[in-house]
Design a protein around this motif. Structure first.
Motif, PDB file in Angstrom:
ATOM      1  N   ASN A 130      45.561  94.791  70.036  1.00 32.02           N
ATOM      2  CA  ASN A 130      46.036  94.216  71.295  1.00 32.02           C
ATOM      3  C   ASN A 130      46.229  92.704  71.202  1.00 32.02           C
ATOM      4  O   ASN A 130      46.270  92.022  72.234  1.00 32.02           O
ATOM      5  N   ASP A 131      46.341  92.192  69.995  1.00 30.06           N
ATOM      6  CA  ASP A 131      46.514  90.760  69.726  1.00 30.06           C
ATOM      7  C   ASP A 131      45.412  89.899  70.328  1.00 30.06           C
ATOM      8  O   ASP A 131      45.650  88.842  70.900  1.00 30.06           O
ATOM      9  N   GLU A 132      44.171  90.382  70.186  1.00 28.95           N
ATOM     10  CA  GLU A 132      42.995  89.618  70.583  1.00 28.95           C
ATOM     11  C   GLU A 132      42.270  89.177  69.316  1.00 28.95           C
ATOM     12  O   GLU A 132      42.168  89.945  68.360  1.00 28.95           O
ATOM     13  N   LEU A 133      41.773  87.958  69.319  1.00 27.39           N
ATOM     14  CA  LEU A 133      40.959  87.478  68.212  1.00 27.39           C
ATOM     15  C   LEU A 133      39.487  87.722  68.526  1.00 27.39           C
ATOM     16  O   LEU A 133      39.063  87.595  69.679  1.00 27.39           O
ATOM     17  N   LEU A 134      38.735  88.051  67.496  1.00 29.34           N
ATOM     18  CA  LEU A 134      37.289  88.183  67.657  1.00 29.34           C
ATOM     19  C   LEU A 134      36.654  86.809  67.525  1.00 29.34           C
ATOM     20  O   LEU A 134      36.969  86.048  66.604  1.00 29.34           O
ATOM     21  N   LYS A 147      47.082  84.240  72.596  1.00 32.23           N
ATOM     22  CA  LYS A 147      47.725  83.189  73.404  1.00 32.23           C
ATOM     23  C   LYS A 147      46.695  82.384  74.186  1.00 32.23           C
ATOM     24  O   LYS A 147      46.813  81.166  74.310  1.00 32.23           O
ATOM     25  N   ARG A 148      45.672  83.051  74.707  1.00 30.46           N
ATOM     26  CA  ARG A 148      44.616  82.346  75.434  1.00 30.46           C
ATOM     27  C   ARG A 148      43.807  81.469  74.476  1.00 30.46           C
ATOM     28  O   ARG A 148      43.419  80.353  74.832  1.00 30.46           O
ATOM     29  N   LYS A 155      46.943  78.253  63.084  1.00 35.02           N
ATOM     30  CA  LYS A 155      47.677  78.788  61.931  1.00 35.02           C
ATOM     31  C   LYS A 155      48.007  80.263  62.135  1.00 35.02           C
ATOM     32  O   LYS A 155      49.099  80.711  61.780  1.00 35.02           O
ATOM     33  N   THR A 156      47.075  81.012  62.710  1.00 31.02           N
ATOM     34  CA  THR A 156      47.327  82.429  62.986  1.00 31.02           C
ATOM     35  C   THR A 156      48.467  82.588  63.982  1.00 31.02           C
ATOM     36  O   THR A 156      49.382  83.394  63.774  1.00 31.02           O
ATOM     37  N   ALA A 157      48.443  81.813  65.045  1.00 36.16           N
ATOM     38  CA  ALA A 157      49.510  81.891  66.055  1.00 36.16           C
ATOM     39  C   ALA A 157      50.866  81.548  65.439  1.00 36.16           C
ATOM     40  O   ALA A 157      51.864  82.235  65.715  1.00 36.16           O
ATOM     41  N   MET A 158      50.907  80.508  64.619  1.00 36.63           N
ATOM     42  CA  MET A 158      52.175  80.126  63.970  1.00 36.63           C
ATOM     43  C   MET A 158      52.648  81.226  63.019  1.00 36.63           C
ATOM     44  O   MET A 158      53.840  81.549  62.981  1.00 36.63           O
TER      45      MET A 158
END
Length: 185
Positions: free
Chosen positions: A53-57, A149-150, A171-174
């Motif tokens: 769900n595109d959430e980071l831990l 995104k948050r 870096k992950t978002a990019m």
């Protein structure tokens, strides 16, 4: 101009469980001498693990040097004899119970190059599944899922002051943005 400082002497000041401190006398480029206080550290690893769900831990824990609770990506000190990637996989499992796949290096970070030799290796992965957390003795933390995104907004709003987490989140978002259309990631 040749940028280099030659070590003339090195005196051990402190040899602890995690850090090693020396006072080094160095020769500068102009022939003069100066001193450098150096903190030796075995290095660390940090993992930006993304859910389907595109959430980071993240882990929320008390950090004694700051006397506050911080929110950070799963991370830990490098162990002798293991490479950074294997350490990253171990830390992710220990702290969050997550098993990741498709690991990609996000490079390395020098947290404080003026006095410390620590290098933090950063990785990205997708989470395959969860197992049981395997916290170290004396380790207490809470696991959080934050949408990517948050997390970026939190970095930009100074809600995540930890350098390794800031760098790995951005870096992950990019990387995700650049690689859209590649579902195998």
């Amino acid at each position: 101009m040749d940028l280099f400082e030659k070590t003339l002497e090195s005196k051990e000041i402190f040899d602890g469980k995690v850090i090693h401190v020396t006072l080094d006398k160095v020769e500068l480029q102009d022939g003069k001498t100066s001193f450098r206080e150096i903190v030796g550290h075995p290095g660390g690893v940090c993992v930006a693990a993304l859910t389907e769900n595109d959430e980071l831990l993240f882990v929320k824990q008390f950090r004694y040097p700051y006397k506050e609770v911080t929110i950070e990506l799963p991370a830990g000190k490098l162990e002798k004899g293991q490479n950074p990637l294997e350490n990253g996989k171990r830390e992710l499992l220990e702290e969050t119970g997550a098993i990741g796949s498709g690991y990609i290096s996000l490079g390395k970070l020098y947290p404080s190059p003026g006095y410390c030799g620590e290098i933090i290796h950063m990785y990205f992965c997708r989470i395959d599944h969860f197992e049981t957390q395997k916290l170290d003795e004396g380790e207490f933390l809470n696991v959080m899922k934050i949408p990517l995104k948050r997390a970026v907004e939190m970095v930009l709003n100074n809600e995540l002051p930890d350098a390794k987490s800031q760098t790995a989140v951005l870096k992950t978002a990019m990387m995700i943005d650049r690689l859209k259309g590649h579902p195998e990631l």
